[in-house]
Design a protein around this motif. Sequence first.
Motif, PDB file in Angstrom:
ATOM      1  N   MET A   1      53.547 -29.379-125.122  1.00 53.57           N
ATOM      2  CA  MET A   1      53.024 -28.572-124.058  1.00 53.57           C
ATOM      3  C   MET A   1      52.750 -29.508-122.869  1.00 53.57           C
ATOM      4  N   VAL A   2      52.995 -28.990-121.659  1.00 53.80           N
ATOM      5  CA  VAL A   2      52.791 -29.769-120.442  1.00 53.80           C
ATOM      6  C   VAL A   2      51.792 -29.037-119.555  1.00 53.80           C
ATOM      7  N   ASP A   3      50.783 -29.759-119.110  1.00 51.66           N
ATOM      8  CA  ASP A   3      49.805 -29.223-118.161  1.00 51.66           C
ATOM      9  C   ASP A   3      49.964 -29.974-116.850  1.00 51.66           C
ATOM     10  N   LYS A   4      49.861 -29.240-115.754  1.00 49.85           N
ATOM     11  CA  LYS A   4      49.947 -29.846-114.437  1.00 49.85           C
ATOM     12  C   LYS A   4      48.588 -29.716-113.757  1.00 49.85           C
ATOM     13  N   LEU A   5      48.035 -30.838-113.306  1.00 54.15           N
ATOM     14  CA  LEU A   5      46.728 -30.843-112.653  1.00 54.15           C
ATOM     15  C   LEU A   5      46.859 -31.296-111.207  1.00 54.15           C
ATOM     16  N   TYR A   6      46.122 -30.628-110.335  1.00 51.18           N
ATOM     17  CA  TYR A   6      45.968 -31.074-108.955  1.00 51.18           C
ATOM     18  C   TYR A   6      44.504 -31.456-108.792  1.00 51.18           C
ATOM     19  N   LEU A   7      44.240 -32.722-108.579  1.00 54.19           N
ATOM     20  CA  LEU A   7      42.871 -33.200-108.440  1.00 54.19           C
ATOM     21  C   LEU A   7      42.597 -33.580-106.994  1.00 54.19           C
ATOM     22  N   LYS A   8      41.526 -33.049-106.447  1.00 50.85           N
ATOM     23  CA  LYS A   8      41.097 -33.418-105.102  1.00 50.85           C
ATOM     24  C   LYS A   8      40.521 -34.834-105.155  1.00 50.85           C
ATOM     25  N   PRO A   9      40.339 -35.490-104.011  1.00 47.73           N
ATOM     26  CA  PRO A   9      39.725 -36.826-104.036  1.00 47.73           C
ATOM     27  C   PRO A   9      38.379 -36.807-104.762  1.00 47.73           C
ATOM     28  N   TRP A  10      38.218 -37.727-105.684  1.00 46.92           N
ATOM     29  CA  TRP A  10      37.019 -37.939-106.502  1.00 46.92           C
ATOM     30  C   TRP A  10      36.770 -36.820-107.527  1.00 46.92           C
ATOM     31  N   GLU A  11      37.714 -35.892-107.705  1.00 48.79           N
ATOM     32  CA  GLU A  11      37.566 -34.828-108.708  1.00 48.79           C
ATOM     33  C   GLU A  11      37.918 -35.378-110.091  1.00 48.79           C
ATOM     34  N   GLU A  12      37.300 -34.792-111.119  1.00 53.00           N
ATOM     35  CA  GLU A  12      37.497 -35.241-112.502  1.00 53.00           C
ATOM     36  C   GLU A  12      38.056 -34.128-113.378  1.00 53.00           C
ATOM     37  N   ALA A  13      38.725 -34.550-114.454  1.00 55.16           N
ATOM     38  CA  ALA A  13      39.180 -33.628-115.493  1.00 55.16           C
ATOM     39  C   ALA A  13      38.987 -34.327-116.826  1.00 55.16           C
ATOM     40  N   LYS A  14      38.567 -33.586-117.844  1.00 56.22           N
ATOM     41  CA  LYS A  14      38.382 -34.167-119.181  1.00 56.22           C
ATOM     42  C   LYS A  14      39.589 -33.851-120.046  1.00 56.22           C
ATOM     43  N   VAL A  15      39.963 -34.825-120.871  1.00 57.37           N
ATOM     44  CA  VAL A  15      41.104 -34.686-121.769  1.00 57.37           C
ATOM     45  C   VAL A  15      40.615 -34.941-123.187  1.00 57.37           C
ATOM     46  N   ASP A  16      40.912 -34.010-124.083  1.00 53.98           N
ATOM     47  CA  ASP A  16      40.497 -34.110-125.484  1.00 53.98           C
ATOM     48  C   ASP A  16      41.704 -34.490-126.332  1.00 53.98           C
ATOM     49  N   THR A  17      41.545 -35.523-127.158  1.00 48.66           N
ATOM     50  CA  THR A  17      42.643 -35.974-128.013  1.00 48.66           C
ATOM     51  C   THR A  17      42.388 -35.678-129.489  1.00 48.66           C
ATOM     52  N   SER A  18      41.505 -34.728-129.782  1.00 45.93           N
ATOM     53  CA  SER A  18      41.149 -34.476-131.178  1.00 45.93           C
ATOM     54  C   SER A  18      42.312 -33.921-131.999  1.00 45.93           C
ATOM     55  N   SER A  19      43.256 -33.227-131.376  1.00 46.52           N
ATOM     56  CA  SER A  19      44.348 -32.645-132.170  1.00 46.52           C
ATOM     57  C   SER A  19      45.737 -33.072-131.711  1.00 46.52           C
ATOM     58  N   ASN A  20      45.835 -33.937-130.702  1.00 47.92           N
ATOM     59  CA  ASN A  20      47.156 -34.375-130.268  1.00 47.92           C
ATOM     60  C   ASN A  20      47.090 -35.647-129.433  1.00 47.92           C
ATOM     61  N   THR A  21      48.235 -36.303-129.350  1.00 46.96           N
ATOM     62  CA  THR A  21      48.393 -37.440-128.462  1.00 46.96           C
ATOM     63  C   THR A  21      48.681 -36.892-127.069  1.00 46.96           C
ATOM     64  N   VAL A  22      48.139 -37.513-126.039  1.00 50.63           N
ATOM     65  CA  VAL A  22      48.334 -37.026-124.673  1.00 50.63           C
ATOM     66  C   VAL A  22      48.886 -38.157-123.806  1.00 50.63           C
ATOM     67  N   ALA A  23      50.037 -37.915-123.199  1.00 52.43           N
ATOM     68  CA  ALA A  23      50.596 -38.860-122.230  1.00 52.43           C
ATOM     69  C   ALA A  23      50.224 -38.367-120.843  1.00 52.43           C
ATOM     70  N   VAL A  24      49.686 -39.260-120.025  1.00 49.45           N
ATOM     71  CA  VAL A  24      49.247 -38.925-118.663  1.00 49.45           C
ATOM     72  C   VAL A  24      50.246 -39.548-117.695  1.00 49.45           C
ATOM     73  N   LEU A  25      50.897 -38.705-116.883  1.00 55.91           N
ATOM     74  CA  LEU A  25      51.851 -39.166-115.884  1.00 55.91           C
ATOM     75  C   LEU A  25      51.323 -38.792-114.511  1.00 55.91           C
ATOM     76  N   VAL A  26      51.140 -39.792-113.655  1.00 62.00           N
ATOM     77  CA  VAL A  26      50.665 -39.544-112.290  1.00 62.00           C
ATOM     78  C   VAL A  26      51.890 -39.427-111.387  1.00 62.00           C
ATOM     79  N   MET A  27      52.072 -38.254-110.794  1.00 64.94           N
ATOM     80  CA  MET A  27      53.200 -38.024-109.890  1.00 64.94           C
ATOM     81  C   MET A  27      52.871 -38.473-108.468  1.00 64.94           C
ATOM     82  N   SER A  28      51.614 -38.313-108.062  1.00 61.29           N
ATOM     83  CA  SER A  28      51.195 -38.786-106.742  1.00 61.29           C
ATOM     84  C   SER A  28      49.701 -39.072-106.782  1.00 61.29           C
ATOM     85  N   GLY A  29      49.270 -39.983-105.944  1.00 59.03           N
ATOM     86  CA  GLY A  29      47.855 -40.327-105.888  1.00 59.03           C
ATOM     87  C   GLY A  29      47.493 -41.483-106.803  1.00 59.03           C
ATOM     88  N   ASN A  30      46.194 -41.621-107.057  1.00 57.23           N
ATOM     89  CA  ASN A  30      45.646 -42.683-107.909  1.00 57.23           C
ATOM     90  C   ASN A  30      44.654 -42.065-108.870  1.00 57.23           C
TER      91      ASN A  30
END
Length: 79
Positions: A1-30
């Motif tokens: 499954m793929v999720d797409k996130l748009y984060l504003k400057p200084w915005e946060e998102a939590k990622v839970d790895t309890s049931s799967n491995t998660v690869a994080v790919l940054v397309m733009s920004g830091n």
Amino acid sequence: MVDKLYLKPWEEAKVDTSSNTVAVLVMSGNVVITNTDYSIVFAELTEKEMFTLPIQTGLYVLKSQDVPSEVYLFRMFIY
């Protein structure tokens, strides 16, 4: 499954790895990946960089830095 996130400057998102491995790919920004109390930095990613969070290692925080960020989360289910 793929999720797409748009984060504003200084915005946060939590990622839970309890049931799967998660690869994080940054397309733009830091993005900085830390633990939930922000005491350990696991990765500082810029555009087109990827970092993999292992399965069953808990919660992580993705935090955009001074610019908006577009991030893809690839959840790899293990049966």
